[in-house]
Design an enzyme around this catalytic site. Sequence first.
Site, PDB file in Angstrom:
ATOM      1  N   ARG A  63     -18.188   6.752 -29.737  1.00  0.00           N
ATOM      2  CA  ARG A  63     -19.154   6.296 -30.736  1.00  0.00           C
ATOM      3  C   ARG A  63     -19.310   4.770 -30.743  1.00  0.00           C
ATOM      4  O   ARG A  63     -20.394   4.245 -30.987  1.00  0.00           O
ATOM      5  CB  ARG A  63     -18.688   6.779 -32.117  1.00  0.00           C
ATOM      6  CG  ARG A  63     -19.724   6.692 -33.217  1.00  0.00           C
ATOM      7  CD  ARG A  63     -19.266   7.464 -34.430  1.00  0.00           C
ATOM      8  NE  ARG A  63     -20.222   7.358 -35.511  1.00  0.00           N
ATOM      9  CZ  ARG A  63     -19.923   7.001 -36.734  1.00  0.00           C
ATOM     10  NH1 ARG A  63     -18.667   6.695 -37.050  1.00  0.00           N
ATOM     11  NH2 ARG A  63     -20.847   6.928 -37.672  1.00  0.00           N
ATOM     12  N   HIS A  67     -22.881   2.764 -30.835  1.00  0.00           N
ATOM     13  CA  HIS A  67     -23.221   1.808 -31.888  1.00  0.00           C
ATOM     14  C   HIS A  67     -23.385   0.398 -31.344  1.00  0.00           C
ATOM     15  O   HIS A  67     -24.121  -0.403 -31.911  1.00  0.00           O
ATOM     16  CB  HIS A  67     -22.162   1.853 -32.990  1.00  0.00           C
ATOM     17  CG  HIS A  67     -22.314   3.021 -33.910  1.00  0.00           C
ATOM     18  ND1 HIS A  67     -22.402   2.904 -35.280  1.00  0.00           N
ATOM     19  CD2 HIS A  67     -22.399   4.347 -33.659  1.00  0.00           C
ATOM     20  CE1 HIS A  67     -22.538   4.101 -35.827  1.00  0.00           C
ATOM     21  NE2 HIS A  67     -22.531   4.996 -34.857  1.00  0.00           N
ATOM     22  N   ASN A  95     -21.718   1.406 -40.611  1.00  0.00           N
ATOM     23  CA  ASN A  95     -20.524   1.257 -39.773  1.00  0.00           C
ATOM     24  C   ASN A  95     -19.226   1.141 -40.558  1.00  0.00           C
ATOM     25  O   ASN A  95     -18.198   1.687 -40.147  1.00  0.00           O
ATOM     26  CB  ASN A  95     -20.656   0.008 -38.887  1.00  0.00           C
ATOM     27  CG  ASN A  95     -21.639   0.210 -37.749  1.00  0.00           C
ATOM     28  OD1 ASN A  95     -21.942   1.336 -37.361  1.00  0.00           O
ATOM     29  ND2 ASN A  95     -22.132  -0.892 -37.195  1.00  0.00           N
ATOM     30  N   PRO A 164     -29.802   5.390 -35.151  1.00  0.00           N
ATOM     31  CA  PRO A 164     -30.354   6.648 -35.670  1.00  0.00           C
ATOM     32  C   PRO A 164     -29.619   7.022 -36.957  1.00  0.00           C
ATOM     33  O   PRO A 164     -28.423   6.753 -37.097  1.00  0.00           O
ATOM     34  CB  PRO A 164     -30.052   7.649 -34.552  1.00  0.00           C
ATOM     35  CG  PRO A 164     -29.804   6.815 -33.338  1.00  0.00           C
ATOM     36  CD  PRO A 164     -29.205   5.537 -33.818  1.00  0.00           C
ATOM     37  N   HIS A 194     -22.207  14.786 -30.443  1.00  0.00           N
ATOM     38  CA  HIS A 194     -21.660  15.374 -31.666  1.00  0.00           C
ATOM     39  C   HIS A 194     -20.812  16.612 -31.363  1.00  0.00           C
ATOM     40  O   HIS A 194     -20.318  17.262 -32.286  1.00  0.00           O
ATOM     41  CB  HIS A 194     -22.783  15.732 -32.633  1.00  0.00           C
ATOM     42  CG  HIS A 194     -23.345  14.543 -33.348  1.00  0.00           C
ATOM     43  ND1 HIS A 194     -24.420  14.614 -34.207  1.00  0.00           N
ATOM     44  CD2 HIS A 194     -22.978  13.237 -33.330  1.00  0.00           C
ATOM     45  CE1 HIS A 194     -24.693  13.409 -34.683  1.00  0.00           C
ATOM     46  NE2 HIS A 194     -23.829  12.563 -34.163  1.00  0.00           N
TER      47      HIS A 194
END
Length: 325
Positions: A63, A67, A95, A164, A194
């Site tokens: 992740r 990011h 975050n 997103p 995911h």
Amino acid sequence: MASTSPRSVLFLVLAVAAVVSYAELQLSETFYDATCPQAASIVQQKVNAFVDADRGLAAALMRLHFHDCFVRGCDGSVLLNSTDSMLTEKEALLNKGSLRGFEQIDEIKMELECACPGVVSCADILALVARDATAKVGGTSWPVFLGRIDGGASFADEVNGSLPERRENFTQLVARFAKVGLDARDMIILSGGHSIGQVHCGAFFERLYNFQGLNITDPSMDPEFADMLKAQCPQTKPFGFMALDATNGTFDSAYYLDLLTNKGLLESDVALLSDPLGVEYAIKAVQDPLAFMNEFGWAMIKMGSIPALEPYGWRRHCAFVEPKY
């Protein structure tokens, strides 16, 4: 066999062909061969040890790369600490409290600095770590093209308009990905990230308890699945955790099977099936998991090529901006 399947061969051809599009960025699999040939093995060994100790870190480490690349390009800016004059991406609402793995990245960087001082960028570490963490929990590996330059700035207020978000619909998600040069296919496949990881229960409370403000459960959700969620995520526990798919901690295509059987969690996940292209790719992923894993690797290569908005230099410490190298 997987090693000789037409899809696997096609993936490798596409990966090699991708080098052409990366020419302007000067990214290459062999970028560190002369200056730090042990870089990739150091990263892989550290990632394997981290994930062996905490399997949940695999999703967290993947992740971080997402990011990072969606905000100011793939420049390691997500790793920077705030200063008196700069509130960084770490502190943004999307975050703060949800990203982790920073200490592990710092540890990897420290070992690389001992082996090859001032050579390997933090942005490249994130790219390698995302690949190795995914492979460690069941995914297939992919080539990582290296040579990214770290950024020297990071701004919290740029995050919300870049990443997103969980309430976005298919059209909004496509537009969000298009801003960084990724298409609808990339969005659908990268959503498969995911397959690993967890989410706070509160992230899907509206679907579970107050769909469209009507105090009902989203009627599209499988009833038995909804009952299970309510048992594990009562309204009194919004900060509890729920796995994002049925095979929590293993990278596979179960995420798409969950969507096709009305067992998706987030609005943005369920939104994939609102478009025929999303349905098509979800079905393909379930029917041929290996093909999905190969396509995921290709999409990660493409995402990892998002250029840095303001390249600065190679940072010796990933959390701080130092003189250029």
